[in-house]
Design an enzyme around this catalytic site. Structure first.
Site, PDB file in Angstrom:
ATOM      1  N   GLU A  47       0.930  -1.276   0.133  1.00  0.00           N
ATOM      2  CA  GLU A  47       0.018   0.057   0.071  1.00  0.00           C
ATOM      3  C   GLU A  47       0.951   1.147  -0.010  1.00  0.00           C
ATOM      4  OE1 GLU A  47      -0.576  -2.758   1.967  1.00  0.00           O
ATOM      5  OE2 GLU A  47      -2.570  -3.401   1.560  1.00  0.00           O
ATOM      6  N   PHE A 109     -11.068  -7.679  14.363  1.00  0.00           N
ATOM      7  CA  PHE A 109      -9.842  -8.063  13.150  1.00  0.00           C
ATOM      8  C   PHE A 109      -9.657  -7.004  12.393  1.00  0.00           C
ATOM      9  CE2 PHE A 109      -8.727 -10.418   9.282  1.00  0.00           C
ATOM     10  CZ  PHE A 109      -7.500 -10.754   9.948  1.00  0.00           C
ATOM     11  N   GLN A 110      -8.292  -6.780  12.183  1.00  0.00           N
ATOM     12  CA  GLN A 110      -7.757  -5.755  11.297  1.00  0.00           C
ATOM     13  C   GLN A 110      -8.821  -4.368  11.559  1.00  0.00           C
ATOM     14  OE1 GLN A 110      -8.110  -7.343   7.175  1.00  0.00           O
ATOM     15  NE2 GLN A 110      -5.781  -8.045   7.656  1.00  0.00           N
ATOM     16  N   LYS A 159     -17.346  -1.123   6.455  1.00  0.00           N
ATOM     17  CA  LYS A 159     -17.883  -2.099   5.342  1.00  0.00           C
ATOM     18  C   LYS A 159     -19.354  -2.171   5.149  1.00  0.00           C
ATOM     19  CE  LYS A 159     -16.586  -6.796   4.048  1.00  0.00           C
ATOM     20  NZ  LYS A 159     -15.986  -8.119   4.549  1.00  0.00           N
ATOM     21  N   MET A 468      24.311   9.175   1.554  1.00  0.00           N
ATOM     22  CA  MET A 468      24.143  10.431   2.343  1.00  0.00           C
ATOM     23  C   MET A 468      24.281  10.272   3.697  1.00  0.00           C
ATOM     24  SD  MET A 468      23.641  13.590   1.577  1.00  0.00           S
ATOM     25  CE  MET A 468      22.734  14.164   0.356  1.00  0.00           C
TER      26      MET A 468
END
Ligand SMILES: Cc1ncc(C[n+]2csc(CCOP(=O)(O)OP(=O)(O)O)c2C)c(N)n1
Lengths: 556, 91
Positions: A47, A109-110, A159, A468
């Site tokens: 993502e 969940f999640q 959802k 760097m």
């Protein structure tokens, strides 16, 4: 239709053709709607890649980029990309699935409190609480993302709302027009400009974001006023390097001419810039004798770090035009000596590429690449020494062609940003210039290139170091190279070939020409792996806590 | 270091949306102001929320006013009073 269908239909009605995302449980209804809908979905491989692709998409075309993710880990993976968009003011709309409304707050969940998580990395964010608000919320997200100072906006959709049965309507999301700059403020600015004998035009990323018309107006203004100019990292491309009075990038790794002249200026005309610490060096030593005329669209920037004698808040294109007209009415102080100084400093401090030896000198290679690329190419770089070399040694004629993570400095930005840019500018040659450290941060996006057969070119400058950081360890930490040696890098060309991407390695100066030609002329994606000297540093360097004229030019 | 930290009371009016108060508090903290007092009143019918916050900082309060007024849900930010209190700030 369902809420999910409404999401996809609204996106399509708003003119969105491409979105970047990754599916999962709490966003599955939307993915089902994508399956039957009219928007192209590009599957990235993390993502973070999707969010940064949306950023690259947006920056290359100056319009909104869209990304999509599931709840929990999907949303947390987006966060770095949103922070990148936040710090660089990039219009991005992120849509995340959330657990069903009755489960919010139960540690389902999640379930992650994405609204809470979003607060510091978005311009605004929404949790859709009622299905009837879904369409209006999405439209508002687009309006907010592109109005005023652009930025990322997140819409979290539970959802149950995605599966609710809804009616959709025609959608629109016009950016709110900027207010016009007040006449009195412009009059005051004119007064200061007329009296200045050593003025500098200090140009940031805000000009490009104000649109191509603002870029054109700024160029007119610079021509007409004959004022020497400098740009920030994000302002690169707004004024072409070929202009006699344009001194290039200012700041930590800016040009000597820009850093010396800005310090001596008696007036800074700031356009869409924000006195970032990478630009100013030690703030109270920056351009110490200059008055400030500050154009911005965000009132918070005026006076935030440096007092503005005149703040010009509002529409930049119109404001620059009116300022130019007012200046033309009456001539101001004689700038000839100052202009002459600018030309002299610029000539005296040109970059030099005559490095002895057989090995490849990255600045020279980038200069050669710049000369070979077609005019409307896009370069998306990563973060580190190679990023600064791109800024210093490549030339850009539009700000939309140079994609560099400025505010956040996100390693791993380049590859997904290049992918995004390839979608918003399908006919452009898009090159990711990366380092061996940064490349590995979002290397999974090679899978996206393979999946869609994208012609993204990759130039990997391999110093077997986190260069760097190594440079700072050498200069400021007495050479203790803690965790910056990457001599165990993978075989990059082999790695690319696993994704069906052609490539080769070059190590000697006399291989550059052929290598670059293979890269630029390949029809598909290509990886040019370039071995460079591990000890090479970026010069000049304004060390931390110093004033801009105190540039270091060697390690001694 | 002893500096003259000004206390300011600010009245904020906003739309009452999820996270509105968190947003305001986050900006106050992050921009370098200490929250001394706060009163919140929300009315369910018109989805409005009114806050009165007293903050202390050695930074100019107008910078905070600017940042708060930039928040999307916020409709007005007014500085209603100022008083100077010596505040110990360790550098
Ligand atoms: C996500 C992230 N982690 C860490 C850093 C700190 N950082 C800045 S530059 C750099 C080294 C980059 O190495 P490389 O990509 O190989 O580029 P080079 O400097 O060698 O050109 C690091 C670790 C960062 N900017 N971003």
């Amino acid at each position: 239709m369902t809420g999910a269908d409404l999401v996809v239909q609204t996106l399509a009605n708003l003119g969105v053709k491409t979105i970047f995302g990754y599916p999962g449980g709490a966003i599955m209804p939307v993915y089902d709607a994508i399956h039957r809908g009219d928007v192209d979905h590009i599957l990235c491989r993390n993502e973070q890649g999707a969010a940064l692709a949306a950023v690259g998409f947006a920056r290359a075309c100056n319009d909104v980029g869209v990304c999509l993710a599931t709840s929990g880990p999907g949303a947390t993976n987006l966060i770095t990309g949103l922070a990148d968009a936040m710090l660089d003011s990039v219009p991005v709309v992120a849509i995340t699935g959330q657990v069903a409304s009755p489960l919010i707050g139960t540690d389902a969940f999640q379930e992650v409190d994405v609204l809470g998580l979003s607060l510091s990395v978005t311009k605004h964010s929404f949790l859709v609480e009622d299905a009837s608000e879904l369409q209006a919320t999405l439209e508002e997200a687009f309006v907010l993302a592109k109005s005023g100072r652009p930025g990322p906006v997140l819409v979290d959709i539970p959802k149950d709302i995605q599966v609710a049965s809804l009616l959709g309507g025609p959608a629109s999301a016009e950016a709110e027009p900027a207010e016009l700059i007040e006449e009195v403020a412009l009059e005051q600015a004119v007064e200061l400009i007329r009296n200045a004998t050593q003025p500098i035009l200090y140009v940031g990323g805000g000009v490009g974001m104000a649109g191509p018309a603002a870029v054109a107006e700024l160029r007119n203004f610079a021509d007409q006023a004959g004022i020497p100019s400098i740009v920030t990292l994000k302002g690169i491309g707004t004024l072409e390097d070929s202009r006699d009075l344009h001194l290039g990038m200012v700041g930590m790794h800016g040009t000597k001419a820009a850093n010396l002249m800005v310090q001596e200026s008696d007036l800074l005309i700031v356009a869409g810039a924000r006195f970032d610490d990478r630009v100013t060096g030690k703030l109270d030593t920056f351009a110490p004798n200059a008055s400030v005329v500050h154009f911005d669209i965000d009132h918070c920037e005026i006076g935030k770090l440096r007092h503005a004698h005149v703040g010009l808040l509002g529409d930049l294109t119109d404001g620059l035009k009116r300022l130019g007209e007012k200046l033309a009415e009456q001539s101001g102080a004689d700038l000839t000596a100052w202009q002459q100084r600018a030309v002299t400093e610029k000539t005296n401090h040109q970059w030099r590429y005559d490095k002895p030896g057989e090995s490849i000198y990255a600045p020279k290679l980038l200069k050669q690449l710049s000369d070979q690329l077609p005019e409307d190419s896009v370069v998306a770089c990563d973060v580190g020494q190679h990023q600064m070399w791109v800024a210093q040694h490549m030339s850009f004629t539009q700000p939309y062609n140079h994609l560099s993570s400025g505010g956040l400095g996100t390693m791993g930005f380049g590859l997904p940003a290049a992918i995004g840019a390839q979608y918003s500018r399908p006919n452009a040659c898009v090159v990711n210039v990366t380092g061996d450290g940064s490349f590995m941060m979002n290397v999974q996006e090679l899978g996206t290139i393979r999946r869609y057969g994208l012609p993204v070119k990759i130039l990997l400058l391999d110093n077997e170091r986190l260069g760097m950081v190594r440079q700072w360890q050498q200069l400021f930490f007495e050479g203790r190279f803690s965790e910056t040696i990457l001599s165990d890098n993978p075989e990059f060309v082999t790695l690319a070939s696993a994704f069906g991407i052609a490539g080769r390695t070059i190590t000697r100066d006399d291989e550059i020409e052929q290598g670059l030609s293979d890269l630029v002329n390949s029809t598909g994606s290509y990886l040019l792996h370039v071995r460079i000297d591990a000890e090479e540093n970026v010069w000049p360097l304004v060390p931390p806590g110093a004033a801009n004229q105190q540039m270091m030019e060697t390690a001694e | 270091m002893i500096s003259q930290a000004q206390q300011h009371t600010i009245s904020i009016e906003a739309q009452d949306r999820p996270a509105t108060v968190e947003r305001l508090l986050r900006v106050i903290r992050h921009r370098g102001y200490r929250l001394c007092r706060m009163a919140v009143e929300s009315s369910q019918e018109d989805e409005r929320i009114a806050l009165s916050v007293t903050v202390a900082s050695d930074k100019p309060v107008v910078l905070l006013q600017n940042q708060l007024s930039k928040l999307v849900d916020v409709s007005s930010v007014e500085i209603t009073s100022a008083e100077t209190n010596p505040l110990r700030i360790s550098a």
